[in-house]
Design an enzyme around this catalytic site. Sequence first.
Site, PDB file in Angstrom:
ATOM      1  N   ASP A  37       0.832  -1.203   0.000  1.00  9.06           N
ATOM      2  CA  ASP A  37       0.000   0.000   0.000  1.00  9.06           C
ATOM      3  C   ASP A  37       0.869   1.255   0.000  1.00  9.06           C
ATOM      4  O   ASP A  37       1.945   1.277   0.589  1.00  9.06           O
ATOM      5  CB  ASP A  37      -0.891  -0.022   1.252  1.00  9.06           C
ATOM      6  CG  ASP A  37      -2.080   0.907   1.129  1.00  9.06           C
ATOM      7  OD1 ASP A  37      -2.362   1.394   0.018  1.00  9.06           O
ATOM      8  OD2 ASP A  37      -2.734   1.159   2.161  1.00  9.06           O
ATOM      9  N   ASN A  85     -10.141  -2.320  -7.101  1.00  9.00           N
ATOM     10  CA  ASN A  85      -9.318  -1.418  -7.914  1.00  9.00           C
ATOM     11  C   ASN A  85      -9.890  -1.191  -9.309  1.00  9.00           C
ATOM     12  O   ASN A  85      -9.520  -0.227  -9.983  1.00  9.00           O
ATOM     13  CB  ASN A  85      -7.890  -1.959  -8.045  1.00  9.00           C
ATOM     14  CG  ASN A  85      -7.111  -1.906  -6.746  1.00  9.00           C
ATOM     15  OD1 ASN A  85      -6.172  -2.687  -6.549  1.00  9.00           O
ATOM     16  ND2 ASN A  85      -7.479  -1.015  -5.838  1.00  9.00           N
TER      17      ASN A  85
END
Length: 257
Positions: A37, A85
């Site tokens: 991340d 995503n």
Amino acid sequence: MNLRDKLRGLLVRLYARRVEGHLDHAQVPKHIGVIMDGNRRWAKAAGSTTAQGHRAGADKIEEFLGWCTETDVEVVTLWLLSTDNFDRPQEELGPLLGIIEDVVRTLAADGRWRVHHVGTMDLLPGGMQRTLKEAEESTAHVDGILVNVAIGYGGRQEIADAVRSMLLDARDKGTSLEELAESVDVEMIGRHLYTGAQPDPDLVIRTSGEQRLSGFMLWQTAHSEYYFCEVFWPAFRKVDFLRALRDYAARHRRYGG
């Protein structure tokens, strides 16, 4: 690079060497999951584009796997693209998919790792599907770290797919619904997950300071240890990795007991 930065880099390397010297390889996790991340925030802080942030994150992967090889890790699961995503703007998603495809090709060409896809193929472009299949086939013989590339992956989706696979398997074997209901157990569901017979992750590392699972391997991480690191993924260093291993080794795993 100024003198202060040089000295800081030297001190970090010396510290990493010290931590590594005290690392007990018998206590190293055999399967590490990584929630990589912070690419976009790293890019923003560096004055770079989002695509450059994703590229920097991709460039970190081989280095990370090299550290894993040095410390006798056997399985690594890299979360490269979640099902969520796909909701990102196309101007970001398009380049990201291309970068991820390059990552898969690079890992397969390296020759040190066995590549295995975990995720939903149906969501991926045809070209990426072919790349993943070719990577799995070309590395099937490799006696190195098993690298799960989690692309188009979501923990809830994985469980739903496992149940679907279990039902279809029962149908193909002529098993009735009642017989299936009687035989369902934790082991049966586990066999139908994307990771199949693989060991569950011992340790999950998440970078960027976020402290949540976000749907990562919900079934497999029931007894995993978590390590949350403040640095963004592209800036993740060997010393950060070694700290995670040291922290893991110091914990007493109870497995619910």
